[in-house]
Design an enzyme around this catalytic site. Sequence first.
Site, PDB file in Angstrom:
ATOM      1  N   LEU A  44     -20.885  27.210 -55.190  1.00 32.25           N
ATOM      2  CA  LEU A  44     -22.112  27.932 -55.501  1.00 32.25           C
ATOM      3  C   LEU A  44     -23.077  27.080 -56.308  1.00 32.25           C
ATOM      4  O   LEU A  44     -24.267  27.043 -56.029  1.00 32.25           O
ATOM      5  CB  LEU A  44     -21.773  29.175 -56.317  1.00 32.25           C
ATOM      6  N   ALA A  45     -22.554  26.396 -57.318  1.00 33.32           N
ATOM      7  CA  ALA A  45     -23.431  25.608 -58.171  1.00 33.32           C
ATOM      8  C   ALA A  45     -23.971  24.398 -57.414  1.00 33.32           C
ATOM      9  O   ALA A  45     -25.180  24.183 -57.357  1.00 33.32           O
ATOM     10  CB  ALA A  45     -22.680  25.165 -59.420  1.00 33.32           C
ATOM     11  N   GLY A  46     -23.090  23.643 -56.793  1.00 34.34           N
ATOM     12  CA  GLY A  46     -23.491  22.403 -56.136  1.00 34.34           C
ATOM     13  C   GLY A  46     -24.412  22.641 -54.951  1.00 34.34           C
ATOM     14  O   GLY A  46     -25.479  22.029 -54.843  1.00 34.34           O
ATOM     15  N   ARG A 331      -9.595  39.778 -69.467  1.00 28.78           N
ATOM     16  CA  ARG A 331      -8.488  39.119 -68.785  1.00 28.78           C
ATOM     17  C   ARG A 331      -7.453  38.543 -69.737  1.00 28.78           C
ATOM     18  O   ARG A 331      -6.257  38.680 -69.508  1.00 28.78           O
ATOM     19  CB  ARG A 331      -9.037  37.985 -67.921  1.00 28.78           C
ATOM     20  N   GLU A 426     -18.618  25.608 -62.987  1.00 30.19           N
ATOM     21  CA  GLU A 426     -17.376  25.610 -63.754  1.00 30.19           C
ATOM     22  C   GLU A 426     -17.091  24.246 -64.384  1.00 30.19           C
ATOM     23  O   GLU A 426     -16.346  24.155 -65.353  1.00 30.19           O
ATOM     24  CB  GLU A 426     -16.202  26.026 -62.843  1.00 30.19           C
ATOM     25  N   SER A 441     -18.706  34.301 -63.430  1.00 31.55           N
ATOM     26  CA  SER A 441     -18.615  32.935 -62.954  1.00 31.55           C
ATOM     27  C   SER A 441     -19.601  32.693 -61.812  1.00 31.55           C
ATOM     28  O   SER A 441     -20.360  31.721 -61.821  1.00 31.55           O
ATOM     29  CB  SER A 441     -17.188  32.673 -62.497  1.00 31.55           C
ATOM     30  N   LEU A 442     -19.619  33.604 -60.840  1.00 32.57           N
ATOM     31  CA  LEU A 442     -20.569  33.462 -59.737  1.00 32.57           C
ATOM     32  C   LEU A 442     -21.991  33.453 -60.296  1.00 32.57           C
ATOM     33  O   LEU A 442     -22.853  32.716 -59.855  1.00 32.57           O
ATOM     34  CB  LEU A 442     -20.409  34.613 -58.744  1.00 32.57           C
TER      35      LEU A 442
END
Lengths: 639, 222, 251
Positions: A44-46, A331, A426, A441-442
Amino acid sequence: MIKLDSKIPEGPLAEKWSRYKTGLRLVNPANKKKIDIIVVGTGLAGAGAASALGELGYNVKVFCFQDSPRRAHSVAAQGGINAAKNYRNDNDSIYRLFHDMMKGGDYRAREANVYRASEVSNDVIDHFTAMGVPFARDYGGSLDTRSFGGVQVSRTFYAKGQTGQQCLLGTYSSLNRQIAKGTVKIFPRRDMLDIVVVEGKARGVITRNLVTGELERHSAHAVVLATGGYGTVYYLSTLGLGSNASAAWSAYRKGAVFANPSFIQIHPTSIPVLNDYQCKLTLMSESLRNDGRVWVPKEKGDKRHPNEIAEEDRDYYLERRYPAFGNLVPRDVASRAAKERCDAGYGAGDTGLSVYLDFKDAINKQGEKAIRDKYGNLFEMYEKITGVNPYKQPMRIYPAGHYTMGGLWVDYNLMTTIPGLYAIGESNFSDHGANRLGASSLMQCSGDGYFILPNTISDYLADDIRTGKIPVDQPAFEEAEKQVADRIQKIMDVGGKETASSFHKRLGKIMWDYCGMRRDAEGLKKGMELLIQLEEEFWKNICIPGTDKELNQELEKALKVADFFEVGRLMCEDALQREESCGAHFREEHQTETGEAKRNDAKFAYVAAWEYQGPKAKPILHKEALEFKYVELKERSYK
Amino acid sequence: MKKSVINLSSLSQKYVMALAGMFLMIFLIFHLATNLLMLAGDGGKAFSEAVTFLTESPLVKIMEYVLFAGFLIHILLGLVLQWHNYRSRPVKYHTRLRSETSTFSRFMFHTGVIIFVFLVIHLINFFFIRLGWVAQPDHAAHQHDFYSMAVVLFQNPWYTAIYLVSFVFLGFHLKHAFQSSFQSLGLNHTKYTPVIKVIGIIYAIAISVGFAIIPVYFLFFY
Amino acid sequence: MNFTLKIWRQKNANAKGSFQTYPLKDVSPEMSFLEMLDYLNNQLIARGNEPVTFEHDCREGICGSCGLYINGRPHGPQRSTTTCELHMRDFKDGETIVIEPWRSKAFPVIKDLIVDRSSFERIMHAGGFVNVNVGCAPESNSNPIGKLIADKVFDAAACIGCGACVAACKNSSAMLYAAAKIAQYAMIPQGKVEAKERVDKMVKQMDAEGFGFCSNTYACEFDCPKGISTDFIALMNREFFSSKACKQKHA
């Protein structure tokens, strides 16, 4: 010695980013064409960064080890993506999202970064929707949301249990659009093995073509690492088998400092280990805890079939211990609670290393169809893997290594301590503190890639408009390539007996036992010793069939494992210096009487950033003090 | 890379194939309706009148060419598709494909070839006479006396057998063809597609049984 | 459990491949199919042989990397299952298992069981996207999409790009793959704007890659691990027709 400057802008929290942005320098459109950027990783980031930079007009080269960018491990994120849209009218806001992330991260993240991530979250959702990502909708056609662990609002957007896949495919489509336009060039089946630093600036990478085995040099004016986390250090984790630390680690070796390596999230709901040859743990989305109730038998070693255990013989320990949040505690808390029960001998299954996640009540109340609509694919997946039908009997779950909050240290621009080298998603450390909340995270990856990095990188590149192409035949490239080639030769020459996977498994066991969910000083020291021994053994006994000039999966694995020894050592080192329990990092020595984590804000409210000093030398610890002006540091209570 | 023998996209070819097939299926209905007149029990009078009407109608004359074109396109395109599809997997699997698909759909080319062979026989039997390529049988009153021709032909059990077998394969071909043509043309709907599938089965059975009745009738009951 | 494995071995793209037979003992029924291959590879390496090369990554059925043609079925005998999700308990003890790579002109073998699926990538480059820049997005809820359509769009979007549809098709056609993406965008307002050009370009690219033609056998749907429906192929056909029929000349 490196001096850390986080470059956090002045001004009120809510205005930091917008003010800062307007002050950043730009590169004019004609000059952008003269600038090359390398992006490593297509999650997603890249992929988001590469396509956004391509849209702006830069020449982008993007690398991934898979055959297609669509297979990056973002694809496996299940539950959802957070945004402060307040579509539910449940009094959500950017500030509340920020606050939840700060608290969820146990106050070990930077306020300014977290606020910015929350701020762009709404743009992320809008952009994904515009790209055609099929988020779940309600009957009126508006986007639906669900709630997630650690928060009391419903702000998680989702696409069944495949949100990561859908977001990644959306991002992949935007990447494809740029590839078609020619602004982005894709290099699949490449492992990035080293960063090239020329005159103190990141100017390129050395990659290995995984099909031919050839080493390649690629130059650029800036390098962006979007290479994910290092959770596979545990061998058994929820990550893809190809996920690795090597790219980030090569940056660390070249002088980028590495922050909070010991902050690694253990996800509470993964399918437990079923056999000895297992090399992967499959996650069951946290969203299941919305409707599933977690329990263990009240009696030790009760091996009855779960359906035969009567209601009064069940211990719903999360509801018991944390009545306010119940099954939806964050978590780290859920994972530790599960481990506590299992260690005390109440665990379910033959191994005693699992707890039940039961949907009986939800099915009775909402009907099987409603549950099927929400979690159908997860239930199918569970049944496929275990052969047990979770509609009929409770799932068994156990914690598994999942997400690394730690990563390359970056400043507010997302730049590491090597000028021109950026880390996003991440692979950096910035937004999640000591523990990540579900579905953020997404959000962070997409925010970094699409909305933050493209703005901040131009400020750096503004100096490079007259630099011209970076030649790859200069000494720095030659040297870097030679180092990589030597390392490959060295590993090929060992000619031992043991496979990379076997070493990896042993390494994972050490890490899980000594630097896992619960840590203590003695264990961490022991772990480090064992890692040193194992590493020595590795370099004497690793076995790699075939040659390095062909597609050689064993070599690929071995190169990754070789880096993990150092990663593991640094994790232990970091865990050892942090004499407190916070978030996912739990030190036995520092707990309350009821067994909850005990933070020490007076001494440890800092980011631990490590500077490499050589393969055997102890790295230097830099401390970036964290300032909290907008949140009050409280004991994180979910009771 | 050359796409195919003909310079049409895969989907255009699919369209043409389906349209030609649909046209042929409509033709079969007319053909069957006319043929069934043979069973009227009036010594072929009604049938002959229909044939005469048809052969003299200018519209039907035009349609005859269209029909030929339809057959030609369907057959040639079928060959082209088969050839292209064969080439698109140069190295074959060692194990046979075991995906569960309708048997009929897998053997469209094969049933097509059988139908083509039948078509040639059929044309020799009935149509080429009109073109003068094949001598008119003695017992036929004139070129269009298909009734007498049929009577003589089907009293030969071999011919009857060939025809019957061919009709079975025709049924197989049609069973898939009917709903497949709708799919190819994109005429697909969750509500109606199941109906189309059922109609397809009824159509395939009706056509093959309908045609089969005639030789059986002439062989056993005439 | 014991098995006899017959596996396609091919050193590289240019080498001539062949089947090798490997007996494998003491396989646990709990193992996944790929774990069974890992187990085999460990033994091969221990004996000084080269391990079998196969593609895999997430091992939870979502990345689409793994794809083996097992006993005549892409992804093996279970429906809606990727190779990595397949478990040895689905096989009979003593069985002979034949493992082949995907076979298609558009998927040349790279090594052993790995094929080059870049043809799929190029189909996507041709038009598998919505032309929207970062920053131009309207508010998410400004385009309502009914739940039924949204669910259908999701079904189309669930494709993992593994290539099983091509492998299963007797014609090695990629229609289902292309159709899923075309349909996903054709059904929503964001994608409708350029639906006509998209279908045109993607079909053109698909043809150029050398995939076979569709003859509606529906094997693709049957063997698709995500159960993507061939209804989307019909939808693509419809879109394609309207694209051809309504094509406008540029001024």
